[in-house]
Scaffold this motif. Structure first.
Motif, PDB file in Angstrom:
ATOM      1  N   ASP A 107       0.823  -1.206   0.000  1.00 37.39           N
ATOM      2  CA  ASP A 107       0.000   0.000   0.000  1.00 37.39           C
ATOM      3  C   ASP A 107       0.859   1.258   0.000  1.00 37.39           C
ATOM      4  O   ASP A 107       0.371   2.346   0.308  1.00 37.39           O
ATOM      5  CB  ASP A 107      -0.919   0.013   1.217  1.00 37.39           C
ATOM      6  CG  ASP A 107      -0.139  -0.091   2.526  1.00 37.39           C
ATOM      7  OD1 ASP A 107       1.085  -0.340   2.461  1.00 37.39           O
ATOM      8  OD2 ASP A 107      -0.738   0.078   3.596  1.00 37.39           O
ATOM      9  N   HIS A 429     -10.172  -6.628  -3.584  1.00 43.40           N
ATOM     10  CA  HIS A 429      -9.252  -5.550  -3.955  1.00 43.40           C
ATOM     11  C   HIS A 429      -9.955  -4.351  -4.568  1.00 43.40           C
ATOM     12  O   HIS A 429      -9.311  -3.537  -5.238  1.00 43.40           O
ATOM     13  CB  HIS A 429      -8.192  -6.077  -4.926  1.00 43.40           C
ATOM     14  CG  HIS A 429      -7.189  -6.980  -4.272  1.00 43.40           C
ATOM     15  ND1 HIS A 429      -5.872  -6.635  -4.096  1.00 43.40           N
ATOM     16  CD2 HIS A 429      -7.324  -8.221  -3.741  1.00 43.40           C
ATOM     17  CE1 HIS A 429      -5.235  -7.626  -3.489  1.00 43.40           C
ATOM     18  NE2 HIS A 429      -6.091  -8.596  -3.266  1.00 43.40           N
ATOM     19  N   THR A 437      -4.429  -6.366 -11.739  1.00 47.27           N
ATOM     20  CA  THR A 437      -4.746  -7.664 -11.148  1.00 47.27           C
ATOM     21  C   THR A 437      -3.758  -8.730 -11.603  1.00 47.27           C
ATOM     22  O   THR A 437      -3.247  -9.511 -10.801  1.00 47.27           O
ATOM     23  CB  THR A 437      -6.176  -8.075 -11.528  1.00 47.27           C
ATOM     24  OG1 THR A 437      -7.096  -7.143 -10.960  1.00 47.27           O
ATOM     25  CG2 THR A 437      -6.491  -9.464 -11.025  1.00 47.27           C
ATOM     26  N   LEU A 452      -8.365 -13.513  -6.443  1.00 46.02           N
ATOM     27  CA  LEU A 452      -8.861 -12.289  -5.819  1.00 46.02           C
ATOM     28  C   LEU A 452     -10.174 -11.917  -6.483  1.00 46.02           C
ATOM     29  O   LEU A 452     -10.489 -12.380  -7.585  1.00 46.02           O
ATOM     30  CB  LEU A 452      -7.843 -11.150  -5.916  1.00 46.02           C
ATOM     31  CG  LEU A 452      -7.436 -10.615  -7.288  1.00 46.02           C
ATOM     32  CD1 LEU A 452      -8.440  -9.574  -7.831  1.00 46.02           C
ATOM     33  CD2 LEU A 452      -6.053  -9.975  -7.227  1.00 46.02           C
ATOM     34  N   ARG A 454     -12.584  -8.508  -7.509  1.00 38.20           N
ATOM     35  CA  ARG A 454     -12.519  -7.063  -7.720  1.00 38.20           C
ATOM     36  C   ARG A 454     -13.819  -6.582  -8.344  1.00 38.20           C
ATOM     37  O   ARG A 454     -14.634  -7.390  -8.840  1.00 38.20           O
ATOM     38  CB  ARG A 454     -11.349  -6.716  -8.639  1.00 38.20           C
ATOM     39  CG  ARG A 454     -11.382  -7.445  -9.978  1.00 38.20           C
ATOM     40  CD  ARG A 454     -10.133  -7.238 -10.792  1.00 38.20           C
ATOM     41  NE  ARG A 454     -10.106  -8.059 -11.986  1.00 38.20           N
ATOM     42  CZ  ARG A 454     -10.612  -7.683 -13.169  1.00 38.20           C
ATOM     43  NH1 ARG A 454     -11.178  -6.485 -13.286  1.00 38.20           N
ATOM     44  NH2 ARG A 454     -10.535  -8.476 -14.216  1.00 38.20           N
ATOM     45  N   CYS A 525      -2.811  -8.022   0.181  1.00 40.26           N
ATOM     46  CA  CYS A 525      -1.882  -6.895   0.276  1.00 40.26           C
ATOM     47  C   CYS A 525      -1.787  -6.502   1.739  1.00 40.26           C
ATOM     48  O   CYS A 525      -2.779  -6.069   2.327  1.00 40.26           O
ATOM     49  CB  CYS A 525      -2.360  -5.706  -0.562  1.00 40.26           C
ATOM     50  SG  CYS A 525      -2.257  -5.973  -2.336  1.00 40.26           S
TER      51      CYS A 525
END
Length: 528
Positions: A107, A429, A437, A452, A454, A525
């Motif tokens: 981040d 995410h 991605t 993941l 999204r 993350c």
């Protein structure tokens, strides 16, 4: 002893006086200090004037050292080294050999940690896991990132962090990034996926009745690697065009053929020594270097700071070829050390759990088995693969009926499990793009089952499940729908419904459904 001669003369003990011609006094010892008036006594008022004292030191004499004791500091707790405003309590003890490094999370926030001079990447990752309160302690890695050049590589577990940092340029933007990496030792588990037969050199010894798969497994177990060969696009620093060249990777180094794919010694040209280089993955290579494809990597000498002219950038046709080359570089360079790192990575979590798992299965895979509870004597393990697949299909079809019945009960609070519960999950995410991605999944390891979820950028109120399978990232659209006045999510046109994304993930962690593989590793993350 102190002798006073005249009104201003003081002679301290240890002085040596000698008379020269004319009665002049000469100072011979450096510890002698003489004060004498420059003018004769006068009844007028004396005033203090600056006096310059010149000492004539003889050769070989020691410098003057005062015996006056130093005045102690009455407030030591208010002072810190080098006049720094940092409190002493926040600094490591001066006796310890600690050094400060800065590590970034995904981040873009950083954390400074004190490490010893010999701290390895494994030890630093373990320290960050404890500091950041990560939920699991497996598959974490330290990434060396060069944002300007678009280069990144995962540090090996045994590499000394401060030695790697010492090779960086002081003016560069190089940094350490703490992230997940599930594929660090995946070639030990699935060697045939990483080393296809078409890339194994003909010089490999397959004349002893061994198949290529058995040969690769035996080589990996012994910490070695088969010789790799194949075409790669290459770009030199002085050229803008890319050229297709046939390369050979052997224990003695990297070679290229000057005549097609010929491997005759007179046609082989030496390119690089494996012991003196590191291999990096290139990010955004089309924009930065004009690469013909996104599957780009580069090699450079590790002893020098990274410079553009030192980079040898290579481009493969697909992800499998690039992964094969980069894995072979690591195996040829470190050899048996990687095998030891792999064994340590397997033994560390097991020592906490006290369980023994097969070499080709992770803890999550081994804990999920097909069961049959239809008998009166309790459940039994379904060992027949065909029967297990049939049970999986029946479970998937019965899932919708059970959830519809549960949601229709009068005592069920529709607000007990809000539809936004997915926002708190590590695998969600938000509005990340499709390209970002793929980059996240590639950086954390192209292993089967990494996923993941999204938000879709093309379809409003829809989501996308991004899943890695066979070194490729696949994307599945999750569509909201209504049934009986209730809102659901589906990926198979309403055949299987889920009340929220969390239920969708939990279902596909056990049942494949329409997916090629179950969901296993969330792409997360961590924030430092």
């Amino acid at each position: 002893m102190m002798e006073v001669a005249g009104p201003w003369m003081e002679v301290f003990e240890g002085s040596e006086m000698t008379e020269a011609s004319g009665g002049a006094e000469t100072l011979l010892g450096s510890s002698t200090l003489t004060l004498a008036p420059l003018v004769a006594d006068s009844p007028s008022v004396r005033r203090s004037l600056p006096i310059r004292i010149t000492l004539n030191r003889a050769k070989g004499t020691e410098s003057f050292s005062s015996s006056v004791p130093a005045i102690p500091n009455p407030f030591p707790e208010l002072c810190s080294p080098s006049k720094s405003p940092v409190l002493i309590s926040s600094l490591p003890p001066p006796a310890t050999n600690k050094h400060l490094i800065k590590v970034y999370g995904e981040d873009s926030h950083s954390r400074s940690v004190w490490v010893s001079r010999a701290a390895t990447a494994r030890e630093v990752c373990h320290m960050l896991v404890q500091t950041a309160h990560c939920s699991d302690q497996e598959n974490w890695a330290l990434l060396e990132l060069h944002p300007t050049l678009g280069l990144e590589r995962c540090l090996e577990d045994h590499e000394v962090v401060l030695e790697v940092q010492a090779t960086w340029s002081l003016k560069g933007d190089t940094r350490f990034v703490f992230c997940k990496n599930y594929a660090k030792y995946e070639f030990f588990r699935k060697p045939m996926l990483f080393f296809p037969e078409c890339m194994i050199s003909d010089s490999a010894d397959v004349s002893k009745g061994m198949t290529s798969s058995e040969l690769i497994k035996n080589l990996l177990k012994s910490g070695t690697c088969p010789e790799i060969q194949g075409f790669l696009q290459v770009k030199e620093s002085s050229r803008k065009a890319w050229k297709k060249v046939y390369f050979f990777l052997r224990r003695s180094g990297l070679y290229c053929s000057t005549k097609g794919s010929s491997k005759e010694p007179r046609h082989l040209q030496y390119v690089a020594d494996l012991d003196d280089l590191n291999v990096y993955t290139v990010v955004n290579s089309r924009k930065l270097y004009g690469a013909p494809a996104d599957f780009t990597f580069c090699i450079k000498p590790f002893r020098n700071p990274i410079r553009t002219q030192d980079l040898k950038i290579l481009c493969a046709e697909n992800e499998q070829i690039r992964t094969c080359w980069t894995s072979a570089f690591r195996l040829f360079k470190y050899g048996k050390q990687l095998q030891c790192n792999y064994q340590l990575s397997k033994s560390a979590p097991r020592s906490l759990e006290g369980t023994k798992l097969p070499d080709d299965k992770s803890k999550s895979e081994a804990s999920l088995v097909a069961m049959d509870f239809s008998g009166k004597a309790g459940g039994r393990v379904i060992e027949n693969p065909t029967e297990a697949q049939s049970a999986e299909r029946e479970e998937g079809q019965a899932w919708r009926r059970r959830e519809a019945l549960r949601c229709s009960l009068p005592n069920v609070n529709s607000g007990a499990r809000p539809s936004s519960i997915h926002k708190t999950q590590p695998w969600f995410h938000g509005g990340v793009s499709r390209k970002e991605t793929q980059r996240l999944i590639e950086k954390q390891g192209l292993v089967d089952g990494m996923f993941l979820i999204r938000e879709s950028q093309q379809h409003a109120q829809c989501f996308v499940l991004s899943l890695c399978y066979k070194l490729k990232t696949k994307h599945y659209l999750v569509i909201p729908c209504e049934d009986g006045g209730r809102k659901y999510f589906t990926m198979d046109d309403g055949l299987t419904l889920f009340i929220d994304l969390l239920q969708l993930v939990e279902f596909h962690q056990i049942n494949k459904g329409i997916l090629p593989v179950c969901l296993k590793h969330p792409c997360v993350c961590v924030a430092l």
